[in-house]
Design a protein around this motif. Structure first.
Motif, PDB file in Angstrom:
ATOM      1  N   GLN A 182      50.790  38.915  50.976  1.00  0.00           N
ATOM      2  CA  GLN A 182      51.101  37.787  50.098  1.00  0.00           C
ATOM      3  C   GLN A 182      49.974  37.555  49.083  1.00  0.00           C
ATOM      4  N   ASN A 183      48.748  37.701  49.555  1.00  0.00           N
ATOM      5  CA  ASN A 183      47.572  37.567  48.684  1.00  0.00           C
ATOM      6  C   ASN A 183      47.641  38.607  47.553  1.00  0.00           C
ATOM      7  N   PHE A 184      47.954  39.838  47.932  1.00  0.00           N
ATOM      8  CA  PHE A 184      48.067  40.925  46.946  1.00  0.00           C
ATOM      9  C   PHE A 184      49.162  40.609  45.920  1.00  0.00           C
ATOM     10  N   TYR A 185      50.301  40.201  46.417  1.00  0.00           N
ATOM     11  CA  TYR A 185      51.449  39.878  45.566  1.00  0.00           C
ATOM     12  C   TYR A 185      51.088  38.749  44.590  1.00  0.00           C
ATOM     13  N   ASP A 186      50.403  37.714  45.109  1.00  0.00           N
ATOM     14  CA  ASP A 186      50.053  36.557  44.278  1.00  0.00           C
ATOM     15  C   ASP A 186      49.070  36.923  43.173  1.00  0.00           C
ATOM     16  N   PHE A 187      48.044  37.715  43.494  1.00  0.00           N
ATOM     17  CA  PHE A 187      47.090  38.030  42.430  1.00  0.00           C
ATOM     18  C   PHE A 187      47.670  39.008  41.433  1.00  0.00           C
ATOM     19  N   LYS A 188      48.569  39.879  41.902  1.00  0.00           N
ATOM     20  CA  LYS A 188      49.209  40.823  40.982  1.00  0.00           C
ATOM     21  C   LYS A 188      50.096  40.055  39.973  1.00  0.00           C
ATOM     22  N   ASN A 189      50.831  39.093  40.472  1.00  0.00           N
ATOM     23  CA  ASN A 189      51.650  38.233  39.614  1.00  0.00           C
ATOM     24  C   ASN A 189      50.790  37.477  38.610  1.00  0.00           C
ATOM     25  N   TRP A 190      49.657  36.973  39.115  1.00  0.00           N
ATOM     26  CA  TRP A 190      48.733  36.203  38.272  1.00  0.00           C
ATOM     27  C   TRP A 190      48.193  37.101  37.130  1.00  0.00           C
ATOM     28  N   LEU A 191      47.875  38.355  37.467  1.00  0.00           N
ATOM     29  CA  LEU A 191      47.362  39.284  36.457  1.00  0.00           C
ATOM     30  C   LEU A 191      48.397  39.550  35.376  1.00  0.00           C
ATOM     31  N   GLU A 192      49.654  39.592  35.768  1.00  0.00           N
ATOM     32  CA  GLU A 192      50.694  39.981  34.823  1.00  0.00           C
ATOM     33  C   GLU A 192      51.140  38.828  33.930  1.00  0.00           C
ATOM     34  N   ASN A 193      50.697  37.614  34.255  1.00  0.00           N
ATOM     35  CA  ASN A 193      51.092  36.457  33.428  1.00  0.00           C
ATOM     36  C   ASN A 193      50.065  36.152  32.354  1.00  0.00           C
ATOM     37  N   ILE A 250      31.640  38.073  45.366  1.00  0.00           N
ATOM     38  CA  ILE A 250      30.460  37.257  45.054  1.00  0.00           C
ATOM     39  C   ILE A 250      29.803  37.795  43.779  1.00  0.00           C
ATOM     40  N   LEU A 251      29.730  39.124  43.674  1.00  0.00           N
ATOM     41  CA  LEU A 251      29.144  39.734  42.478  1.00  0.00           C
ATOM     42  C   LEU A 251      30.058  39.611  41.266  1.00  0.00           C
ATOM     43  N   SER A 252      31.362  39.617  41.479  1.00  0.00           N
ATOM     44  CA  SER A 252      32.297  39.431  40.355  1.00  0.00           C
ATOM     45  C   SER A 252      32.041  38.084  39.676  1.00  0.00           C
ATOM     46  N   TYR A 253      31.831  37.048  40.499  1.00  0.00           N
ATOM     47  CA  TYR A 253      31.494  35.739  39.928  1.00  0.00           C
ATOM     48  C   TYR A 253      30.204  35.830  39.112  1.00  0.00           C
ATOM     49  N   ALA A 254      29.200  36.488  39.677  1.00  0.00           N
ATOM     50  CA  ALA A 254      27.890  36.572  39.012  1.00  0.00           C
ATOM     51  C   ALA A 254      27.993  37.300  37.675  1.00  0.00           C
ATOM     52  N   VAL A 255      28.763  38.397  37.646  1.00  0.00           N
ATOM     53  CA  VAL A 255      28.929  39.162  36.399  1.00  0.00           C
ATOM     54  C   VAL A 255      29.673  38.325  35.364  1.00  0.00           C
ATOM     55  N   ALA A 256      30.768  37.697  35.790  1.00  0.00           N
ATOM     56  CA  ALA A 256      31.602  36.929  34.848  1.00  0.00           C
ATOM     57  C   ALA A 256      30.862  35.707  34.292  1.00  0.00           C
ATOM     58  N   LEU A 257      30.100  35.021  35.129  1.00  0.00           N
ATOM     59  CA  LEU A 257      29.354  33.851  34.659  1.00  0.00           C
ATOM     60  C   LEU A 257      28.213  34.261  33.730  1.00  0.00           C
ATOM     61  N   SER A 258      27.620  35.424  34.009  1.00  0.00           N
ATOM     62  CA  SER A 258      26.484  35.898  33.218  1.00  0.00           C
ATOM     63  C   SER A 258      26.926  36.513  31.896  1.00  0.00           C
ATOM     64  N   TYR A 259      28.041  37.243  31.929  1.00  0.00           N
ATOM     65  CA  TYR A 259      28.500  37.993  30.744  1.00  0.00           C
ATOM     66  C   TYR A 259      29.983  37.731  30.469  1.00  0.00           C
ATOM     67  N   PRO A 260      30.351  36.458  30.210  1.00  0.00           N
ATOM     68  CA  PRO A 260      31.778  36.151  30.045  1.00  0.00           C
ATOM     69  C   PRO A 260      32.396  36.841  28.825  1.00  0.00           C
ATOM     70  N   GLU A 261      31.560  37.313  27.907  1.00  0.00           N
ATOM     71  CA  GLU A 261      32.102  38.045  26.749  1.00  0.00           C
ATOM     72  C   GLU A 261      32.654  39.407  27.161  1.00  0.00           C
ATOM     73  N   LYS A 262      32.250  39.893  28.352  1.00  0.00           N
ATOM     74  CA  LYS A 262      32.714  41.212  28.826  1.00  0.00           C
ATOM     75  C   LYS A 262      33.931  41.107  29.741  1.00  0.00           C
ATOM     76  N   ILE A 263      34.143  39.941  30.348  1.00  0.00           N
ATOM     77  CA  ILE A 263      35.147  39.786  31.411  1.00  0.00           C
ATOM     78  C   ILE A 263      36.154  38.717  31.019  1.00  0.00           C
ATOM     79  N   GLN A 264      37.435  39.042  31.135  1.00  0.00           N
ATOM     80  CA  GLN A 264      38.465  38.046  30.823  1.00  0.00           C
ATOM     81  C   GLN A 264      39.055  37.400  32.085  1.00  0.00           C
ATOM     82  N   ARG A 265      39.152  38.205  33.155  1.00  0.00           N
ATOM     83  CA  ARG A 265      39.769  37.685  34.387  1.00  0.00           C
ATOM     84  C   ARG A 265      39.017  38.191  35.614  1.00  0.00           C
ATOM     85  N   VAL A 266      38.984  37.335  36.615  1.00  0.00           N
ATOM     86  CA  VAL A 266      38.380  37.719  37.897  1.00  0.00           C
ATOM     87  C   VAL A 266      39.352  37.379  39.012  1.00  0.00           C
TER      88      VAL A 266
END
Length: 212
Positions: free
Chosen positions: A201-212, A115-131
């Motif tokens: 499976q969730n872990f595998y999917d987000f790890k794959n997503w990060l690497e693409n 929930i906080l990751s969304y708040a940080v990324a929406l507030s400071y998108p210049e600091k965050i590339q991926r969530v």
């Protein structure tokens, strides 16, 4: 440093390495998501931060969750905003301390950390590339005012949820993708037949997503 943290330095050192910042859930601590660290890509600095509010016995929170007389839960929005800015500032501190690529910062949050990751990324998108936001939901009250006017052109989000989550209903998570797509943020949304947790499976999917 403004937050207590543990770190896994990259196994492959570049001139500047990307950062994965892990944000745990309510009542947990920095050891929780760090159990993934050895499985995450070798080029990353993996930092797991401890939330600032001490709930005793090794449990911490990013903000208080209170119950009213009818047992409705509500979040302490002011504490959440303070934690949001603490995390944004902590990212700057990490970049100053380690050879981190400021253009390649990802947040991985679980539950309250999500929930906080969304708040940080929406507030400071210049600091965050991926969530990577697991088992959370979007609470735009925690973002800065007029966040909709920010430039989200470098932001991407992977959201996931358990279909039988008994802590945060899956219906709440299903609202995330439409809301973010509307303000121009690409979202990959996945569901898994689990409760309030992270499946392999969730872990595998987000790890794959990060690497693409």
């Amino acid at each position: 440093m403004s937050l207590h943290y543990i770190i896994r330095e990259p196994k492959i050192k570049l001139e500047k390495n990307p950062l994965l910042l892990l944000l745990h859930g309510y009542g947990s601590n920095e050891e929780d998501l760090f159990s993934f660290a050895s499985e995450l890509p070798d080029t990353y600095y993996v930092v797991s931060a401890r939330a600032p509010y001490d709930m005793m016995y090794g449990s911490y929170a990013w903000y208080a969750i209170n119950f009213d007389a009818d047992e409705n839960k509500f979040s302490d929005i002011n504490q959440a905003k303070q934690s949001r800015d603490l995390i944004a500032n902590f990212i700057d501190e990490l970049i100053a301390k380690y050879p981190i690529d400021a253009q390649n910062v990802s947040l991985i949050g679980f539950s309250q950390g999500s929930i906080l990751s969304y708040a940080v990324a929406l507030s400071y998108p210049e600091k965050i590339q991926r969530v990577v936001a697991m088992s959370g939901y979007l609470n735009t009250e925690m973002a800065t005012e007029n966040f909709e006017k920010n430039d989200f052109s470098n932001l991407k989000i992977f959201a996931s949820h358990g279909t039988v989550d008994q802590v945060i209903p899956v219906d709440w998570a299903r609202k995330v993708a439409p809301a973010l797509t509307e303000i121009g943020i690409p979202v990959v949304y996945k569901e898994y037949p689990i409760g309030h947790g992270v499946s392999p499976q969730n872990f595998y999917d987000f790890k794959n997503w990060l690497e693409n």
